[in-house]
Design a protein around this motif. Structure first.
Motif, PDB file in Angstrom:
ATOM      1  N   VAL A  61       0.844  -1.202   0.000  1.00 58.03           N
ATOM      2  CA  VAL A  61       0.000   0.000   0.000  1.00 58.03           C
ATOM      3  C   VAL A  61       0.874   1.244   0.000  1.00 58.03           C
ATOM      4  N   PHE A  62       0.679   2.104  -0.994  1.00 57.90           N
ATOM      5  CA  PHE A  62       1.406   3.378  -1.041  1.00 57.90           C
ATOM      6  C   PHE A  62       0.549   4.468  -0.410  1.00 57.90           C
ATOM      7  N   SER A  63       1.176   5.241   0.471  1.00 57.80           N
ATOM      8  CA  SER A  63       0.458   6.313   1.164  1.00 57.80           C
ATOM      9  C   SER A  63       1.329   7.563   1.094  1.00 57.80           C
ATOM     10  N   ALA A  64       0.826   8.626   0.479  1.00 60.41           N
ATOM     11  CA  ALA A  64       1.624   9.849   0.361  1.00 60.41           C
ATOM     12  C   ALA A  64       1.960  10.398   1.742  1.00 60.41           C
ATOM     13  N   HIS A  65       0.970  10.338   2.636  1.00 61.32           N
ATOM     14  CA  HIS A  65       1.097  10.923   3.977  1.00 61.32           C
ATOM     15  C   HIS A  65       0.785   9.872   5.039  1.00 61.32           C
ATOM     16  N   ALA A  66       0.971  10.295   6.288  1.00 58.49           N
ATOM     17  CA  ALA A  66       0.910   9.335   7.392  1.00 58.49           C
ATOM     18  C   ALA A  66      -0.449   8.667   7.563  1.00 58.49           C
ATOM     19  N   ALA A  67      -1.520   9.329   7.131  1.00 58.09           N
ATOM     20  CA  ALA A  67      -2.850   8.803   7.432  1.00 58.09           C
ATOM     21  C   ALA A  67      -3.660   8.406   6.217  1.00 58.09           C
ATOM     22  N   ALA A  70      -1.144  -4.350   9.858  1.00 53.69           N
ATOM     23  CA  ALA A  70      -0.120  -4.119   8.832  1.00 53.69           C
ATOM     24  C   ALA A  70       1.180  -3.636   9.459  1.00 53.69           C
ATOM     25  N   ASP A  71       2.274  -3.748   8.694  1.00 56.90           N
ATOM     26  CA  ASP A  71       3.493  -3.066   9.102  1.00 56.90           C
ATOM     27  C   ASP A  71       3.706  -1.871   8.176  1.00 56.90           C
ATOM     28  N   VAL A  72       4.474  -0.900   8.669  1.00 58.05           N
ATOM     29  CA  VAL A  72       4.605   0.352   7.928  1.00 58.05           C
ATOM     30  C   VAL A  72       6.050   0.803   7.904  1.00 58.05           C
ATOM     31  N   ARG A  73       6.472   1.315   6.762  1.00 57.19           N
ATOM     32  CA  ARG A  73       7.805   1.895   6.623  1.00 57.19           C
ATOM     33  C   ARG A  73       7.655   3.363   6.206  1.00 57.19           C
ATOM     34  N   PHE A  74       8.447   4.224   6.827  1.00 58.88           N
ATOM     35  CA  PHE A  74       8.390   5.655   6.542  1.00 58.88           C
ATOM     36  C   PHE A  74       9.620   6.077   5.741  1.00 58.88           C
ATOM     37  N   PHE A  75       9.393   6.914   4.736  1.00 57.75           N
ATOM     38  CA  PHE A  75      10.499   7.360   3.886  1.00 57.75           C
ATOM     39  C   PHE A  75      10.882   8.817   4.124  1.00 57.75           C
ATOM     40  N   ASP A  76      10.019   9.578   4.785  1.00 59.61           N
ATOM     41  CA  ASP A  76      10.310  10.973   5.131  1.00 59.61           C
ATOM     42  C   ASP A  76      10.795  11.771   3.912  1.00 59.61           C
ATOM     43  N   VAL A 116       0.619  -7.426   4.977  1.00 59.54           N
ATOM     44  CA  VAL A 116       0.269  -6.111   4.437  1.00 59.54           C
ATOM     45  C   VAL A 116       1.354  -5.117   4.837  1.00 59.54           C
ATOM     46  N   ARG A 117       1.967  -4.501   3.848  1.00 59.39           N
ATOM     47  CA  ARG A 117       3.054  -3.550   4.098  1.00 59.39           C
ATOM     48  C   ARG A 117       2.659  -2.194   3.527  1.00 59.39           C
ATOM     49  N   ILE A 118       2.733  -1.182   4.381  1.00 59.09           N
ATOM     50  CA  ILE A 118       2.381   0.179   3.974  1.00 59.09           C
ATOM     51  C   ILE A 118       3.663   0.972   3.789  1.00 59.09           C
ATOM     52  N   LEU A 119       3.778   1.665   2.659  1.00 57.87           N
ATOM     53  CA  LEU A 119       4.925   2.523   2.398  1.00 57.87           C
ATOM     54  C   LEU A 119       4.448   3.965   2.504  1.00 57.87           C
ATOM     55  N   CYS A 120       4.824   4.611   3.594  1.00 60.03           N
ATOM     56  CA  CYS A 120       4.424   5.997   3.839  1.00 60.03           C
ATOM     57  C   CYS A 120       5.517   6.909   3.293  1.00 60.03           C
ATOM     58  N   LEU A 121       5.233   7.600   2.203  1.00 62.49           N
ATOM     59  CA  LEU A 121       6.300   8.361   1.548  1.00 62.49           C
ATOM     60  C   LEU A 121       6.674   9.612   2.334  1.00 62.49           C
TER      61      LEU A 121
END
Ligand SMILES: [Zn+2]
Length: 240
Positions: free
Chosen positions: A9-15, A79-85, A35-40
């Motif tokens: 799952v691609f997410s532009a922002h945290a929410a 899900a797990d989530v990774r942040f790219f900042d 389920v892996r969320i990529l928070c850009l």
């Protein structure tokens, strides 16, 4: 060989993933998918209005708040989530971001991909995230792209519903029954302290989409649904 199926799952922002795809995330997590969320980005500038009402708020503090909320919501959804900042307002691509995302595709090897819609005149970071997610999927498919892991296959991509779909040229072609994942989505939405005002809005939307799902399927057990639009044609041996 890891044969666990997965959803990326691609997410532009945290929410963004919570409001727009939380039902799908909860549903697939409950089915045993990874389920892996990529928070850009954290959305610290553009989507943290609640946080900026606190006196003495700083960009770093806003990021910390959004990160904590996002991690909590992801956990509630399974899900797990990774942040790219990568920054918001504007969210910009970079060589490092592209490489990291191509590697995610090749490592996670998703069976399904969720991302933002093509357009959003209210928030340019959302279409930026759409472009980045689709571009890196293509790069991950290329045998010649110099990163570890076999080239990616062709996982289907579904765009989740933007906040004002008409203005974003968003026309759903999939209504996903998320009734069984609804309670977890509601909990995840309620955990987003900085955007409390959106909980009822997205609850109403899911009920309306649920009503439309019943109308389009005859399945009366559906109460909540999320709308999606496919990027690529469905490939099937069965017209259904
Ligand atoms: Zn957003």
């Amino acid at each position: 060989m890891n044969d666990t199926r997965s959803l990326l799952v691609f997410s532009a922002h945290a929410a963004d993933f919570v409001w727009r795809a939380g039902g799908a995330i909860a549903l697939y997590a409950s089915r045993g998918y990874r389920v892996r969320i990529l928070c850009l980005s954290y959305g610290a500038r553009g989507e943290s209005q609640g946080a900026w009402k606190e006196p003495g708020m700083t960009l770093d503090r806003a990021k910390q708040i959004r990160r904590a909320e996002s991690e909590r919501a992801a956990g509630l959804l399974g899900a797990d989530v990774r942040f790219f900042d990568a920054g918001d307002y504007p969210l910009r691509s970079s060589d490092a971001l592209i490489e990291a995302l191509v590697q995610e595709y090749r490592t996670v090897r998703p069976d399904i991909v969720l991302t933002h819609a093509y357009n959003d005149p209210y928030n340019p970071d959302h279409p930026a995230a759409n472009r980045i997610s689709l571009e890196t999927r293509v790069y991950a498919q290329a045998e010649g792209y110099p990163l570890p892991g076999p080239a990616l296959g062709a996982p289907p991509v579904f765009m989740f519903e933007p906040h004002q779909p008409e203005q974003c040229d968003f026309k759903p072609d999939v209504l996903l029954d998320v009734t069984s994942g609804w309670e977890r989505k509601r909990q995840a939405m309620e955990s987003m302290e900085a955007q409390k005002h959106l909980v009822e809005y997205y609850s109403d939307l899911s009920r309306r989409r649920g009503t439309q799902a019943v109308r389009n399927s005859g399945k009366k057990g559906i109460t909540y649904a999320e709308a999606y639009q496919r990027v690529f044609p469905q490939v099937t041996g069965e017209l259904a």
